[in-house]
Design an enzyme around this catalytic site. Sequence first.
Site, PDB file in Angstrom:
ATOM      1  N   ASP A 155      -0.741  -4.933   5.863  1.00 52.76           N
ATOM      2  CA  ASP A 155      -1.802  -5.715   5.221  1.00 52.76           C
ATOM      3  C   ASP A 155      -1.555  -5.888   3.730  1.00 52.76           C
ATOM      4  O   ASP A 155      -0.878  -5.091   3.096  1.00 52.76           O
ATOM      5  CB  ASP A 155      -3.160  -5.035   5.434  1.00 52.76           C
ATOM      6  N   GLU A 156      -2.125  -6.945   3.221  1.00 54.65           N
ATOM      7  CA  GLU A 156      -2.269  -7.184   1.774  1.00 54.65           C
ATOM      8  C   GLU A 156      -1.011  -6.915   0.953  1.00 54.65           C
ATOM      9  O   GLU A 156      -1.026  -6.093   0.049  1.00 54.65           O
ATOM     10  CB  GLU A 156      -3.394  -6.289   1.225  1.00 54.65           C
ATOM     11  N   VAL A 157       0.057  -7.625   1.274  1.00 53.80           N
ATOM     12  CA  VAL A 157       1.274  -7.457   0.471  1.00 53.80           C
ATOM     13  C   VAL A 157       1.385  -8.675  -0.444  1.00 53.80           C
ATOM     14  O   VAL A 157       1.918  -9.701  -0.056  1.00 53.80           O
ATOM     15  CB  VAL A 157       2.521  -7.376   1.370  1.00 53.80           C
TER      16      VAL A 157
ATOM     17  N   HIS B  57       0.846  -1.204   0.000  1.00 53.50           N
ATOM     18  CA  HIS B  57       0.000   0.000   0.000  1.00 53.50           C
ATOM     19  C   HIS B  57       0.883   1.257   0.000  1.00 53.50           C
ATOM     20  O   HIS B  57       0.587   2.229   0.695  1.00 53.50           O
ATOM     21  CB  HIS B  57      -0.932   0.014   1.220  1.00 53.50           C
TER      22      HIS B  57
ATOM     23  N   GLU C 177      -2.352  -9.723   9.259  1.00 55.65           N
ATOM     24  CA  GLU C 177      -1.367 -10.495   8.493  1.00 55.65           C
ATOM     25  C   GLU C 177      -0.115 -10.785   9.325  1.00 55.65           C
ATOM     26  O   GLU C 177       0.555 -11.785   9.092  1.00 55.65           O
ATOM     27  CB  GLU C 177      -0.972  -9.750   7.219  1.00 55.65           C
TER      28      GLU C 177
END
Length: 539
Positions: free
Chosen positions: A341-343, A279, A374
């Site tokens: 988050d969300e890597v 992000h 995460e």
Amino acid sequence: MVRSLLPARFLPARLLLTSAVLLAASVLAPTMAQPALLPAPLEATWTEAGVFTVTPETPLLVPDGDLGALRIAGILADLLAFGEDTRPRTVEARAYARTPRLDAPPPIVFTDDAPDSLGVEGYVLTVAPEQITLAANAPAGWFYATQPLRQLLPAAVEYAAAFPVPLTVPAGRVVDRPRFGWRGMMLDVARHFFGPNEVRRVIDLMALHKLNRLHLHLSDDQGWRIEIPGWPALTEVGGRTEVGGGEGGYYTVADYDEIVRYAAERFITVVPEIDLPGHTNAALVSTPELNCDGVAPAPYTGIRVGFSTVCVDREETYAFVGDVTEALAAYAGDVIHLGGDEVHELPVEDYRRFMTRAQEIVAPTGRTFMAWDEVAETDVPLLPGSIVQAWRPVTPESAEHLADAVQNGARLVLSPADRIYLDIKYDSTTALGLTWAGLNGVRDAYDWDPSALVDGVADSAVLGVEAPLWTETIGTVRDIEFMAFPRLAGVAEIAWTPQALRSWDGYRQRLGAFGPRWAALGVQFYRSPEVEWAPEGVE
Ligand code: TNX
């Protein structure tokens, strides 16, 4: 009409009218609905003793020399005023007692005479025709006592110009203290930027619901929103974009300080988040050395996630994390949230290595490290006391990871996306918002128990709840209000009220009664068909 029509010099007439109002109210009392408080307090008892009537002459008495009480009394006086000349006085109790008056109007009294068991946030609010008492152990408790008092007053107190009515408060007693210490909302100011005035409006509405944590998501692929000394391009370049191609924006150090101060005055602590290592497109655009190939990518203003990462193999990256952390620590607050988050672009070992080192960079600042769930899923070795924000719908497997993290000393803030994500649509009619976590109706957002969410995690490890509002589709304060209300009121009740005292039916009714107050405040709330809303604009 007592207070608006007759100035002070007609005191006898005012008193007469006041007693007429009192009489009417006491006659009506048995048939009046029970006052509706939101969140439901620990204890509330109502008597038929009549009502307390607030007038511009009502003195607000505080313990001598207690500046904390004086400040909260000032906030209450502002609420009760129709204009500067009708603002009730705030007076030290001893000075007031020295000049007795026969016709002294009934006072509103702040005292520190509250049971220790109520802690620093609890309070006892007592209303009798001859006195209102707000008892608390600390200013936070007094402040929280003013919110139910506000709700016991007619909704017109929120915007009296439109339909002035007598300010009466039904007699009774309210005892309260919050279930959880973390009662939060998150605002994503990265996808769309919201300036200091807009954030202040959000803070005011959080305070109305006695929330105490404002998590600001300050960076994402689409924008970087906070000045970091030594890295001017972050804001000068990275601050100029947002979803949909708008002009973006960012907070200067002075803006941010002002937000922190405004929030603190309302007992809200700001939790800053810089999302790493993913992000991060806005940071990568403005700072080429954070990219492994040293080449800045193009700005991004769409709403995909997971495609960006800082280069975890370059020392420049860790110098950057150090400077960011140092700046956030200097800007006040007790927690630093570094995302995580969300890597989707990093092998898990690289992710774990990066987050482990990021956590070590935060440690010397004395701030508590916080990250999305995460870090639990990938077994980042968290330092004791770290906070994991559980956001993805819980599965048996993710519950195990969260329980392991807790076993190692971490604590949880619960933000289940399929319950309290405020950017998820209410129902099929909601034009704004996303649907990846399903639909979050008003009941869905309310009707769950934080203790039952994650198997194998003791209550003592749950710090509380926080409702995130991601802003891919949210561009204005009206949009924020529409998505947050009424659901955020349910989150506040989850955070304050013991589970055994909560029920959807009771909440639904109290919520319906609250509608006119939001309307008077100009809040653009969703009149969900799940709730029977009281008529607005009449008393
Ligand atoms: C997931 S929640 C995200 C955000 C999105 C959000 C939209 C989280 C830690 N990551 O990047 O904005 O979904 O609902």
